[in-house]
Design a protein around this motif. Structure first.
Motif, mmCIF file in Angstrom:
data_model
loop_
_atom_site.group_PDB
_atom_site.id
_atom_site.type_symbol
_atom_site.label_atom_id
_atom_site.label_comp_id
_atom_site.label_asym_id
_atom_site.label_seq_id
_atom_site.Cartn_x
_atom_site.Cartn_y
_atom_site.Cartn_z
ATOM 1 N N GLY A 226 -28.629 -3.247 13.893
ATOM 2 C CA GLY A 226 -28.392 -1.834 13.627
ATOM 3 C C GLY A 226 -26.956 -1.546 13.262
ATOM 4 N N ALA A 227 -26.021 -2.177 13.972
ATOM 5 C CA ALA A 227 -24.604 -1.942 13.699
ATOM 6 C C ALA A 227 -24.219 -2.436 12.307
ATOM 7 C CB ALA A 227 -23.749 -2.625 14.762
ATOM 8 N N LEU A 228 -24.649 -3.648 11.962
ATOM 9 C CA LEU A 228 -24.275 -4.229 10.670
ATOM 10 C C LEU A 228 -24.912 -3.470 9.514
ATOM 11 C CD1 LEU A 228 -24.546 -8.028 11.592
ATOM 12 C CD2 LEU A 228 -22.462 -6.676 11.301
ATOM 13 N N VAL A 229 -26.190 -3.152 9.640
ATOM 14 C CA VAL A 229 -26.876 -2.449 8.560
ATOM 15 C C VAL A 229 -26.349 -1.023 8.435
ATOM 16 C CG1 VAL A 229 -29.107 -1.611 7.748
ATOM 17 C CG2 VAL A 229 -28.934 -3.882 8.765
ATOM 18 N N ARG A 230 -25.989 -0.406 9.557
ATOM 19 C CA ARG A 230 -25.449 0.960 9.509
ATOM 20 C C ARG A 230 -24.139 0.991 8.721
ATOM 21 N NH1 ARG A 230 -26.486 2.176 14.211
ATOM 22 N NH2 ARG A 230 -28.111 3.746 13.965
ATOM 23 N N VAL A 231 -23.272 0.004 8.939
ATOM 24 C CA VAL A 231 -22.016 -0.065 8.186
ATOM 25 C C VAL A 231 -22.299 -0.224 6.698
ATOM 26 C CG1 VAL A 231 -19.963 -1.459 7.772
ATOM 27 C CG2 VAL A 231 -20.640 -0.925 10.113
ATOM 28 N N ALA A 232 -23.234 -1.126 6.362
ATOM 29 C CA ALA A 232 -23.585 -1.339 4.953
ATOM 30 C C ALA A 232 -24.157 -0.059 4.343
ATOM 31 C CB ALA A 232 -24.596 -2.475 4.843
ATOM 32 N N HIS A 233 -24.986 0.633 5.100
ATOM 33 C CA HIS A 233 -25.616 1.863 4.601
ATOM 34 C C HIS A 233 -24.573 2.946 4.343
ATOM 35 C CE1 HIS A 233 -28.758 4.737 3.914
ATOM 36 N NE2 HIS A 233 -28.447 5.476 4.970
ATOM 37 N N VAL A 234 -23.649 3.120 5.268
ATOM 38 C CA VAL A 234 -22.610 4.136 5.104
ATOM 39 C C VAL A 234 -21.720 3.810 3.906
ATOM 40 C CG1 VAL A 234 -20.537 5.117 6.146
ATOM 41 C CG2 VAL A 234 -22.599 4.837 7.527
ATOM 42 N N LEU A 235 -21.332 2.546 3.770
ATOM 43 C CA LEU A 235 -20.477 2.157 2.652
ATOM 44 C C LEU A 235 -21.188 2.367 1.320
ATOM 45 C CD1 LEU A 235 -17.904 0.911 1.526
ATOM 46 C CD2 LEU A 235 -18.877 -1.351 1.936
ATOM 47 N N ALA A 236 -22.442 1.928 1.233
ATOM 48 C CA ALA A 236 -23.197 2.106 -0.010
ATOM 49 C C ALA A 236 -23.379 3.583 -0.321
ATOM 50 C CB ALA A 236 -24.552 1.410 0.106
ATOM 51 N N GLY A 237 -23.652 4.388 0.708
ATOM 52 C CA GLY A 237 -23.820 5.819 0.496
ATOM 53 C C GLY A 237 -22.561 6.487 -0.009
ATOM 54 N N ILE A 238 -21.420 6.070 0.515
ATOM 55 C CA ILE A 238 -20.144 6.620 0.033
ATOM 56 C C ILE A 238 -19.973 6.332 -1.462
ATOM 57 C CG2 ILE A 238 -17.635 6.333 0.155
ATOM 58 C CD1 ILE A 238 -17.981 5.901 3.186
#
Length: 400
Positions: free
Chosen positions: A14-26
């Motif tokens: 969850g932590a790793l995918v959440r970081v990837a998701h936030v970065l991609a969303g930005i």
């Protein structure tokens, strides 16, 4: 209901995918903001240019000057050696978001997706969640390809009503927090599918015609711009819904579906004002402001809090802590007994009276006012227990 994967593995994933998701969303949302701003800021070319030039724009950034020229289509001789596509920001946002939805809501212990006592099994709830992502896109795309496309205002109104019906239905199927997240995931799926199924294929067809030396049909480009504009206006609602787990006063409200719609409406209005600026229609500005104010007023603490204050001195500390011991500390303890949580969620520990007192304002919001804790009411906290706990918390606030 135990989680499918080990709690520690789920937490790290969850932590790793959440970081990837936030970065991609930005990256994706940043692209949307930039290109929409450039389109609205184009000026007629200052010098004669060959080709299907729409306009030009000059910018300064990082010590240099950038000249941007927009063309509706390209001639074969104008094809550049390097053409940069903006698609993976969208794809990576959706893929990481889908993984995050699966990790947190589909593979968890079940209480995050549906409330305790729901007639849906975890498998059925997951199937409904996944099916709704597809159904949302099919309804939206079908409406956009229908004759309604020629009447944008009516199309927007009908899609808004469809989303309102979906929001209401989601709150009847899923837990409060999951319902808001599911609504955001459905909008995000529509946005990503617009890129994957409409925008990129349309631009690719135009490019293929150029390379083949054929007359370029610009209709796919017009359609791509329409869908890109739709995506742009959905950015604020999707952002808010993705972060809504931090807003229990909204999703935990008895009319949470209405709060959701009001906030989304305010987000769309804000995006419109950012685009139109001084040219904004006062009616849209007023509608957005009224929506936001209505959401704030609707989620304000009601009379129940005042009633609890009048009973504050009637509840001894031991009685309040006994309720918390029965209903809360399976998760919110230094060493949780709930196998879904290797650590207390958000670091909140209520397993000692001093810790409970320190977290009193937060407990009041989550367990008494919004009733969003225990998560999914997995431990079966009753309304009478919530009232008792609320009276004790009101006593703390008044100094009793």
């Amino acid at each position: 209901m135990p989680p499918v994967l080990s709690p520690l593995l789920l937490e790290w994933l969850g932590a790793l995918v959440r970081v990837a998701h936030v970065l991609a969303g930005i990256l994706w949302i940043g692209d949307s903001f930039l290109f929409m701003w450039m389109d609205s800021s184009l000026e007629p070319a200052r010098q004669k240019r060959e080709g299907a030039v729409v306009g030009e724009l000059w910018m300064v950034h990082s010590g240099g000057f950038y000249e941007v020229v927009k063309r509706r289509s390209l001639a074969p001789a104008e094809l550049p050696s390097n053409l940069y596509w903006f698609k993976w920001q969208s794809y990576s946002t959706w893929i990481s978001g889908a993984f995050l939805l699966a990790i947190v809501y589909w593979l968890g212990g079940g209480a995050v997706l549906v409330d305790s006592g729901s007639r849906l099994t975890r498998g059925a709830a997951v199937a409904v969640s996944a099916a709704l992502l597809v159904a949302g896109w099919l309804v939206y795309d079908g409406a956009c390809r229908s004759p309604l496309r020629r009447r944008p205002a009516l199309l927007a109104a009908l899609l808004g009503l469809a989303f309102a019906a979906a929001a209401y239905g989601l709150t009847r199927v899923f837990g409060a927090r999951a319902a808001w997240l599911q609504a955001g995931a459905m909008l995000g799926t529509i946005m990503a599918a617009n890129v994957w199924r409409v925008i990129i294929p349309g631009q690719a067809r135009m490019l293929a015609q150029t390379r083949a030396g054929e007359p370029v049909d610009t209709a796919p480009g017009v359609l791509a711009k329409e869908r890109s504009t739709h995506n742009h206006y959905l950015t604020f609602p999707v952002l808010f819904l993705m972060l809504s787990q931090h807003f229990p006063a909204g999703y935990g409200h008895p009319l949470g579906w209405l709060v959701l719609l009001l906030v989304c409406g305010a987000g769309v209005a804000l995006k419109y004002v950012m685009n139109a600026r001084a040219r904004s229609d006062w009616r849209a500005v007023t509608a957005g402001a009224v929506s936001l104010v209505a959401a704030v007023v609707l989620t304000a603490p009601g009379r129940a809090s005042a009633a609890g204050a009048s009973l504050a001195i009637a509840v001894p500390d031991e009685q309040a802590f006994a309720i918390v011991e029965r209903r809360c500390i399976t998760c919110h303890a230094e060493h949780p007994s709930n196998p879904a949580f290797p650590q207390p969620p958000s670091g909140v520990m209520l397993d000692r009276p001093d810790r409970l007192r320190a977290m009193a304002p937060r407990v009041r919001v989550r367990a008494v006012e919004t009733k969003t804790m225990p998560l999914g009411n997995l431990t079966g906290m009753t309304d009478a227990e919530r009232d008792t706990l609320g009276a004790w918390l009101a006593g703390l606030a008044s100094g009793h």
